[in-house]
Scaffold this active site. Structure first.
Site, PDB file in Angstrom:
ATOM      1  N   GLU A   1      -4.934  -4.414  10.940  1.00  0.00           N
ATOM      2  CA  GLU A   1      -3.882  -3.413  11.073  1.00  0.00           C
ATOM      3  C   GLU A   1      -4.085  -2.640  12.377  1.00  0.00           C
ATOM      4  O   GLU A   1      -4.859  -1.671  12.405  1.00  0.00           O
ATOM      5  CB  GLU A   1      -3.928  -2.436   9.891  1.00  0.00           C
ATOM      6  CG  GLU A   1      -3.738  -3.086   8.549  1.00  0.00           C
ATOM      7  CD  GLU A   1      -3.209  -2.096   7.509  1.00  0.00           C
ATOM      8  OE1 GLU A   1      -2.114  -2.320   7.007  1.00  0.00           O
ATOM      9  OE2 GLU A   1      -3.877  -1.086   7.258  1.00  0.00           O
TER      10      GLU A   1
ATOM     11  N   GLY B   1       3.048  -0.902   4.222  1.00  0.00           N
ATOM     12  CA  GLY B   1       3.177   0.508   3.863  1.00  0.00           C
ATOM     13  C   GLY B   1       4.635   0.833   3.559  1.00  0.00           C
ATOM     14  O   GLY B   1       5.144   0.550   2.470  1.00  0.00           O
ATOM     15  N   GLY B   2       5.307   1.400   4.530  1.00  0.00           N
ATOM     16  CA  GLY B   2       6.680   1.903   4.354  1.00  0.00           C
ATOM     17  C   GLY B   2       7.623   0.948   3.644  1.00  0.00           C
ATOM     18  O   GLY B   2       8.338   1.346   2.711  1.00  0.00           O
TER      19      GLY B   2
ATOM     20  N   HIS C   1      -9.360   1.537   5.293  1.00  0.00           N
ATOM     21  CA  HIS C   1      -8.037   1.685   5.918  1.00  0.00           C
ATOM     22  C   HIS C   1      -8.155   2.627   7.109  1.00  0.00           C
ATOM     23  O   HIS C   1      -8.953   3.575   7.076  1.00  0.00           O
ATOM     24  CB  HIS C   1      -7.035   2.228   4.890  1.00  0.00           C
ATOM     25  CG  HIS C   1      -5.627   2.150   5.388  1.00  0.00           C
ATOM     26  ND1 HIS C   1      -5.105   3.088   6.238  1.00  0.00           N
ATOM     27  CD2 HIS C   1      -4.664   1.221   5.194  1.00  0.00           C
ATOM     28  CE1 HIS C   1      -3.857   2.738   6.537  1.00  0.00           C
ATOM     29  NE2 HIS C   1      -3.567   1.619   5.920  1.00  0.00           N
TER      30      HIS C   1
ATOM     31  N   SER D   1       3.863  -1.794  10.385  1.00  0.00           N
ATOM     32  CA  SER D   1       5.321  -1.884  10.536  1.00  0.00           C
ATOM     33  C   SER D   1       5.870  -3.270  10.183  1.00  0.00           C
ATOM     34  O   SER D   1       6.846  -3.717  10.772  1.00  0.00           O
ATOM     35  CB  SER D   1       5.754  -1.469  11.952  1.00  0.00           C
ATOM     36  OG  SER D   1       5.426  -0.110  12.173  1.00  0.00           O
TER      37      SER D   1
ATOM     38  N   GLY E   1       3.099   2.641  10.750  1.00  0.00           N
ATOM     39  CA  GLY E   1       4.065   3.719  10.542  1.00  0.00           C
ATOM     40  C   GLY E   1       4.833   4.117  11.790  1.00  0.00           C
ATOM     41  O   GLY E   1       5.516   5.143  11.806  1.00  0.00           O
TER      42      GLY E   1
ATOM     43  N   ASN F   1       0.877  -1.180   0.000  1.00  0.00           N
ATOM     44  CA  ASN F   1       0.000   0.000   0.000  1.00  0.00           C
ATOM     45  C   ASN F   1       0.908   1.222   0.000  1.00  0.00           C
ATOM     46  O   ASN F   1       1.511   1.552   1.006  1.00  0.00           O
ATOM     47  CB  ASN F   1      -0.885  -0.031   1.260  1.00  0.00           C
ATOM     48  CG  ASN F   1      -1.699   1.247   1.413  1.00  0.00           C
ATOM     49  OD1 ASN F   1      -1.757   2.071   0.496  1.00  0.00           O
ATOM     50  ND2 ASN F   1      -2.328   1.413   2.568  1.00  0.00           N
ATOM     51  N   TRP F   2       0.987   1.859  -1.159  1.00  0.00           N
ATOM     52  CA  TRP F   2       1.935   2.976  -1.292  1.00  0.00           C
ATOM     53  C   TRP F   2       1.425   4.270  -0.659  1.00  0.00           C
ATOM     54  O   TRP F   2       2.134   5.257  -0.616  1.00  0.00           O
ATOM     55  CB  TRP F   2       2.242   3.227  -2.771  1.00  0.00           C
ATOM     56  CG  TRP F   2       2.982   2.104  -3.446  1.00  0.00           C
ATOM     57  CD1 TRP F   2       3.314   0.875  -2.909  1.00  0.00           C
ATOM     58  CD2 TRP F   2       3.487   2.091  -4.786  1.00  0.00           C
ATOM     59  NE1 TRP F   2       3.991   0.121  -3.827  1.00  0.00           N
ATOM     60  CE2 TRP F   2       4.115   0.837  -4.997  1.00  0.00           C
ATOM     61  CE3 TRP F   2       3.478   3.015  -5.832  1.00  0.00           C
ATOM     62  CZ2 TRP F   2       4.724   0.501  -6.207  1.00  0.00           C
ATOM     63  CZ3 TRP F   2       4.074   2.676  -7.035  1.00  0.00           C
ATOM     64  CH2 TRP F   2       4.693   1.427  -7.214  1.00  0.00           C
ATOM     65  N   LYS F   3       0.175   4.266  -0.260  1.00  0.00           N
ATOM     66  CA  LYS F   3      -0.442   5.473   0.333  1.00  0.00           C
ATOM     67  C   LYS F   3      -0.201   6.690  -0.580  1.00  0.00           C
ATOM     68  O   LYS F   3      -0.143   6.527  -1.792  1.00  0.00           O
ATOM     69  CB  LYS F   3       0.102   5.672   1.748  1.00  0.00           C
ATOM     70  CG  LYS F   3      -0.035   4.395   2.592  1.00  0.00           C
ATOM     71  CD  LYS F   3       0.197   4.588   4.052  1.00  0.00           C
ATOM     72  CE  LYS F   3       0.016   3.271   4.785  1.00  0.00           C
ATOM     73  NZ  LYS F   3       0.152   3.371   6.223  1.00  0.00           N
TER      74      LYS F   3
ATOM     75  N   GLU G   1      -6.444   4.995   8.003  1.00  0.00           N
ATOM     76  CA  GLU G   1      -6.251   6.408   7.669  1.00  0.00           C
ATOM     77  C   GLU G   1      -7.526   6.996   7.059  1.00  0.00           C
ATOM     78  O   GLU G   1      -7.826   8.172   7.251  1.00  0.00           O
ATOM     79  CB  GLU G   1      -5.034   6.554   6.733  1.00  0.00           C
ATOM     80  CG  GLU G   1      -3.743   6.370   7.521  1.00  0.00           C
ATOM     81  CD  GLU G   1      -2.627   5.651   6.790  1.00  0.00           C
ATOM     82  OE1 GLU G   1      -2.606   5.627   5.556  1.00  0.00           O
ATOM     83  OE2 GLU G   1      -1.750   5.095   7.487  1.00  0.00           O
TER      84      GLU G   1
HETATM   85  P1  13P Z   1       3.353   0.628   7.597  1.00  0.00           P
HETATM   86  O1  13P Z   1       3.836  -0.696   7.018  1.00  0.00           O
HETATM   87  O2  13P Z   1       4.084   1.805   7.055  1.00  0.00           O
HETATM   88  O3  13P Z   1       3.308   0.580   9.095  1.00  0.00           O
HETATM   89  O4  13P Z   1       1.838   0.807   7.100  1.00  0.00           O
HETATM   90  C1  13P Z   1       0.956  -0.229   7.268  1.00  0.00           C
HETATM   91  C2  13P Z   1      -0.282   0.089   6.540  1.00  0.00           C
HETATM   92  O5  13P Z   1      -1.034   0.979   6.940  1.00  0.00           O
HETATM   93  C3  13P Z   1      -0.565  -0.653   5.306  1.00  0.00           C
HETATM   94  O6  13P Z   1      -1.863  -0.424   4.865  1.00  0.00           O
END
Ligand code: 13P
Length: 255
Positions: free
Chosen positions: A169, A236-237, A97, A215, A175, A9-11, A99
């Site tokens: 999640e 994510g990251g 999600h 993470s 993050g 997930n590149w956000k 967010e």
């Molecule tokens: P991180 O891997 O950056 O913690 O993000 C997780 C996430 O929200 C994937 O959707």
């Protein structure tokens, strides 16, 4: 046997040029590793979807969007429909999600409408659930996740579950560099399976793919992905760099 799903997930990261570079690196890297036991998915920003789709054609990479709206078309400024993301090559869509829930105040009811629309449009919906820190600290995590799943899946019949993936999640792990321990995550995944079994049946629960996100990286992926009820990751990251994303894919295949 559930196939692992490794999803990036590149956000809100990577413009067109940066997306193209990262996708090229992933495609080149995949040629050098074994990953036949895992499905691989990337979810770039909306603007990169169409170009990415052309770039990944002929490779086993799958494309997903990070959100969508439930209406077909019309006066919904700034929104995007299931048909639009499908026409850009998406097979998957991330919904609910944390967010979206926390920053953009999406309710369970709205997320439910999106899940229904996505599934009816033959997209695979990745329904995200997870508790915030205060909820975990007060021992409410099971209650919160149960409610998110029950409300998110209201009106979804068992024959539609083939087009559903759940991602657990924990919000406090996103993050932050602070992942849930493999045991904590697995316990929640087992609990989610119980919820699905109660809502539907044991077969549906056994077949449901449940991803962990928060993470997850190339260092902790082996421990997390080897848990009995963790069927992959929503990353994510660590999905923004080809080396770490490829390492996670490779690790998932060796478990
Ligand atoms: P991180 O891997 O950056 O913690 O993000 C997780 C996430 O929200 C994937 O959707």
């Amino acid at each position: 046997m559930r196939r692992k799903l490794i999803a990036g997930n590149w956000k809100m990261n990577k413009d067109l040029q940066e997306s193209e570079k990262l996708v090229s690196e992933i495609i080149a890297g995949l040629k050098k590793i074994e990953y036949d036991k895992s499905d691989v998915l990337i979810c770039p920003s909306f603007v990169s979807l169409s170009d990415t789709y052309k770039q990944i054609s002929g490779t086993p990479l799958n494309l997903g969007a990070q959100n969508m709206y439930f209406e077909n078309e019309g006066a919904f400024t700034g929104e995007i429909s299931a048909n639009m993301i499908k026409s850009a090559g998406c097979k998957y869509v991330i919904l609910g999600h944390s967010e979206r829930r926390n920053i953009f105040h999406e309710s369970d009811e709205l997320i439910n409408k999106k899940v229904i629309k996505a599934i009816d449009s033959k997209l695979t919906a990745i329904l995200c659930v997870g508790e915030i820190l205060e909820e975990r600290e007060s021992g409410k995590q099971n209650e919160v996740v149960k409610s998110q799943i029950e409300k998110g899946l209201a009106g979804v019949s068992s024959d539609k579950l083939i087009n559903l993936v759940i991602a657990y999640e924990p919000v406090w792990a996103i993050g932050t560099g602070k992942n849930a321990t493999p045991e904590e995550a697995n316990e929640m995944h087992k609990f989610i399976r119980e919820i699905i079994s109660d809502l539907y049946n044991k077969n549906a629960s056994d077949e449901m793919r449940i991803l962990y996100g928060g993470s997850l990286n190339d260092k902790n992926c082996e421990e997390l992905l080897s848990q009995s009820d963790i069927d992959g990751g929503l990353i994510g990251g660590a999905s923004l760099k080809s080396e770490s994303f490829l390492k996670i894919i490779e690790t998932s295949n060796n478990i």
